[in-house]
Design a protein around this motif. Structure first.
Motif, PDB file in Angstrom:
ATOM      1  N   ASN A 137      13.292  -4.373  -3.912  1.00 40.87           N
ATOM      2  CA  ASN A 137      12.626  -3.081  -3.755  1.00 40.87           C
ATOM      3  C   ASN A 137      13.314  -1.988  -4.570  1.00 40.87           C
ATOM      4  OD1 ASN A 137      10.621  -4.032  -1.943  1.00 40.87           O
ATOM      5  ND2 ASN A 137      12.118  -3.989  -0.285  1.00 40.87           N
ATOM      6  N   GLU A 141      11.764   0.314  -7.691  1.00 38.71           N
ATOM      7  CA  GLU A 141      11.843   1.763  -7.785  1.00 38.71           C
ATOM      8  C   GLU A 141      12.555   2.208  -9.061  1.00 38.71           C
ATOM      9  OE1 GLU A 141      10.201   3.815  -5.924  1.00 38.71           O
ATOM     10  OE2 GLU A 141       9.440   2.048  -4.869  1.00 38.71           O
ATOM     11  N   TYR A 244       8.916 -10.948  -3.685  1.00 34.48           N
ATOM     12  CA  TYR A 244       7.906  -9.987  -3.253  1.00 34.48           C
ATOM     13  C   TYR A 244       6.822 -10.767  -2.510  1.00 34.48           C
ATOM     14  CZ  TYR A 244      10.194  -6.953  -6.673  1.00 34.48           C
ATOM     15  OH  TYR A 244      11.124  -6.204  -7.376  1.00 34.48           O
ATOM     16  N   ALA A 248       4.117  -6.947  -0.065  1.00 34.37           N
ATOM     17  CA  ALA A 248       4.756  -6.184  -1.142  1.00 34.37           C
ATOM     18  C   ALA A 248       3.923  -6.233  -2.409  1.00 34.37           C
ATOM     19  CB  ALA A 248       6.159  -6.743  -1.407  1.00 34.37           C
TER      20      ALA A 248
END
Length: 293
Positions: A137, A141, A244, A248
């Motif tokens: 994650n 980002e 993922y 997700a």
């Protein structure tokens, strides 16, 4: 003047396979020019198109102009390939256009659904830099902008216009099992049935990636790099679930939905657009695959 194709990426869409195959074809078949200048060990033209800085320095511009002059009387396709190019600023793209003024410049960009692309890119990052960004994650980002295809294409559209750009979806239903064959057809090259196998940059499986990450955490990154080299392209027992999951992946595709729709309208045929924008359910299985896809 030559027709010069600029293959701008995206990474993890068979770029290494294309680069090695075009280097071989340029040397052995001589029906395409894949210049030696600017190539590194991985055959990409990163030396011609350095990633750092917002503009190319005088020495790079001089090299590009020299190459342009040498291609003045060429009558076969020319390919320049570097994943760095999909991160080029508009200023850099303008410099490229000016350096090759007089030639017919075309741009080809392979894209891949971001849910699948991020999974593959995360594993690649752990292979190249074990232990770096170990949280999927946080990886998303940190690097999310780089996976926005509309943003990657914007400088090229501004300088060359949509008519000079070809976008291909890196998906087996579009490019088949061999992306090299796809770009060969795009360049108008005849079939080469006995060419070497295309895959040059095999990925880590999810289980292999987890072993590399564990090694990096327990005994250090140098040892983990050796483990990664040994396990790339190898079926590894263990937890092979994707980094993922379905939830997700749905969020990932939602993040890029609007820009993907605009890219699809401008650049993709109906089938490719439906695959890029389609339901997440049909794509979940892609994340666990250890093949070139």
């Amino acid at each position: 003047m030559a027709r010069i194709w600029l293959h701008i990426g995206h990474g993890k869409t068979g770029t290494s396979s294309i680069q090695w195959a075009m280097a071989d074809r340029s040397r052995l078949r001589r029906d395409v020019i894949y210049p030696v200048r600017g190539r590194g060990d991985q055959m990409a033209h990163h030396g011609l198109f350095p990633l750092k800085e917002a503009a190319y320095g005088p020495e790079i511009i001089q090299v590009l102009r020299q190459l342009s002059q040498r291609l003045a009387s060429v009558n076969i396709p020319v390919l320049l390939s570097s994943e760095h190019l999909c991160h080029a600023s508009e200023r850099k793209v303008t410099q490229i256009a000016r350096a090759f003024a007089g030639h017919e410049l075309r741009v080809v960009y392979y894209i891949r659904r971001q849910d699948d692309l991020l999974e593959s890119s995360f594993r690649q990052r752990q292979s190249a830099q074990p232990g770096a960004f170990p949280d999927p994650n946080l990886f998303l980002e940190r690097f999310s902008k780089g996976f926005d295809f509309e943003s990657r294409l914007q400088p090229w559209r501004a300088v060359f216009g949509d008519e000079a750009i070809t976008v291909r979806l890196y998906h087996p239903e579009v490019v088949g099992s061999d992306v090299v064959g796809d770009i060969e057809r795009l360049l108008g090259l005849p079939d080469w049935p006995d060419r070497a196998p295309a895959q040059r940059n095999p990925s880590l499986t999810a289980a292999g990636t987890r072993k590399v990450m564990h090694t990096a955490a327990e005994v250090g990154r140098e040892r983990a790099r050796l483990v990664a080299q040994r396990l790339c392209g190898v079926a590894v027992e263990g937890d092979n679930s994707p980094f993922y999951d379905a939830a997700a992946r749905k969020l990932i595709m939602g993040r890029y939905q609007s820009s993907n729709e605009r890219v699809a309208r401008r650049h993709l045929d109906e089938r490719s657009a439906s695959l890029l924008l389609g339901r997440i359910d049909s794509q979940v299985s892609e994340a666990g695959r250890s093949s070139a896809w």
